[in-house]
Design an enzyme around this catalytic site. Sequence first.
Site: not given
Ligand code: GLC
Length: 811
Positions: A394, A397, A483
């Site tokens: 995650d 980017e 998200d």
């Molecule tokens: C980001 C991710 C999400 C995750 C969050 C906490 O917003 O896209 O899926 O739950 O981070 O790690």
Amino acid sequence: MKPMTDFPPRPAVSVGHIEQFQVDDNNRRVTFTTNSHSLSIRILSTGIVHLQLHNGEDIFHDLIRPLLEISLQYLPLEVKPENDTWSILAGPDTTVTVTRNLEITVLRTGTPCFYISHWMYAGTGVFCRLHLTPKERIFGLGEKTGALDKRGKLYTQWTTDVHPHTPSTDAMYQALPVTVLADPTGSRGLFLANTYRTYFDCRSSNFLGLGADDGPLSLYLFPGPTLKQVLYQYTDVTGRIPLPPRWALGFQQSRYSYPDQKRVGQIAEEFRKRKIPLDVIYLDIDYMDGYRIFTWNPNTFQNPAHLIENLDGQGVRIVTIIDPGIKDDTSFPVYRSGIAEDVFMRYANGEAFRSHVWPGQCVFPDFVRPSARKWWARLVADFVRPGIAGIWNDMNEPALFGADPKNPTLGGFANDAGLIHVADDSRMVSHDGIHNTYALFQAAATYEGLFQAGVDNDGGRPFILSRSGFPGIQKYAAVWTGDNSSWWEHLAMAIPMCLNLGLSGVPFVGPDIGGFFDSPTPELFARWIEAGVFFPFARIHSDKGTLDQEPWSYGRDIEAIARRYISYRYRLLPLLETLFEESHRTGSPIMRPLFWEFPDDAVAYDISDEFLLGRGLLVAPILQSGADQRLVYLPQGAWYDPWTGNVMRGPGHHLVPAPLHQIPLFLRAGTVLPIGRKVFSTKQLQGDWKAGRDGADMFWIIRGHGKFVAYSDDGSSQDYSQDVCRRIEMAIDDDNHQTSIVVTPTWNKKVPNVTKSHRFCVMPYPEPPINVRINGSPVPWRWKARTGLVTFALPHPFQSGQRMDILIEHT
Ligand code: GLC
């Protein structure tokens, strides 16, 4: 560098006229030079044409292609200059003509299929135009909001953390500068192989504007002429997905975050107690010790080995989130070893790059460095070896929160300017040229780590879920759409978004089921699960502070719906496995727009709210609150409604009932659905391959004309790359008197013999059949009046090479 708002920017000027040309690279490249730039042309053995306006650093060819391990074959060229025009000929059917003012036409067997002109530059930016025909639609462009057809807007490819996205959001997590141009007359495609920020200007009706902030304007042109060929040609250049482990096709549950290991155990138990199938639970950032990656919180996840073992007993695996930000903490071993091995990103002046993410101030691995990837792979391997099944990448980017407001002078400024990456000892590249590819480099390193650990254990098929990506990400990771929110609009948007990801060569995709931000209404949750189980990647996930979002969280009625649809997904695993294997071989999407199968149908190009899973299962989700019916567009042919038993005819729209527990589904005439047995986890299927019981138990066939090859393998190892797999080909035909099913099973000697006898269900027959014969001998059958279903079992198991002729005589 700031994104361009004015495109192309006003000071842009032409690159000028051709002043000279030269043929080099063993006769495989022609280069034209103007007074400001040079442009070279190469032609690949598959008919792909590669044009490159040279400009700045060529990061795609220098760094990404070696990473993807893709080698391309270029054809020798013949160049014929004539009256200010050069004709370049290669292979049996490709010609490229170039005029003195750089108007480039690509012809296939004499027919023009690309016309590119207006090559311009402004500062480091480069631009050109590709001529469009008025009816041509623009698809692909990766993960974009809005409808399926991308006409009418300017799109930017720049990996960005967005929250939340809306129809007017442009740059998203993925940067996939690839497009497919299609209409009923044919398809063609284009890949802008540039890693800087790139632009696709789809606002004009007669041209597509292309541009990049910096780097070459490098265009791979895919002549098609069918959509399937375009995807095949594109994935020749950027790669196709390896087969995922079977468990990754199962249903998955996540939330930000399950607070402790006890709760995770309870969630798994609830799934089992309530008889809802499940393969994976995700652990979000709170399992870590102060968000330090590769650690466990000693108070809440005291005994991960015990958790893994407990879940394994229930057929549930764990996937853990890992973010790239590493806490700037001298007592943290990962930080210390990264400093010792010099693997972190820094500014050109040597100062370390620091910014804030979840753990507070962080440093970030420079995944471009081969040494950093090795370092990361070791960390991943050591972390997962005790039994973590996969990694969720995650914030890659990379996402940054910015400076620490309390310590603004601490170097905590999230400023990309002046940031560099070290490709090897001698080469530095700016972050501008790497930004879009950061997640791809990270995925390659993570994959390597999982592979190392998997080879030690039983596995061998790494699973990564990634939020960000660049072309090639499909070789390493599944992708979820980030998200989203618990809005009907985001359920609706997930369809075109995932369809266009598939058309951009990234087939293993899906949204957070139920929506991430906010909480869904019970109705929205039910509708989302009904649709979500048919996406290639199926996982529930939700944000901190939202209501519980497990299948049972919305009462018994909704739970029953969830159970039913998640179970359907498990029965359809043999279909999913077959479609993933097809994608691995050909680049085809798994979830497909209607025009994939019906390219002649002009209406199909407008359908953003339906999709096909494979060739013949049409899914038409309910996308509005309160709706208990919807209009469904059915393309040409006969379509069978499994809920009512009705046969409907296309092309045309039909108003279809859809009470809360029912998503409109249609099966196309001639479709074969391979149906597996009922299981609660793919773990129950683990011994099937060795025992010769793999794949479908039953083939559900809709009368008509069609072909299908059911695929199965061990679901976990790399043996499939040596063709250790089973293929059962079926050719279906039907006329007024008989249905014929010709079955040709094939596999090699390394594949275990089949030990089960498959069942066949063929429908619909309004009257009972006269008889059913297999290789001439009658077999017992049953007929159900209500559904018109004829069922029979094969007299003996399939044997490789032994064709079976099934004939159903009917009135
Ligand atoms: C980001 C991710 C999400 C995750 C969050 C906490 O917003 O896209 O899926 O739950 O981070 O790690």
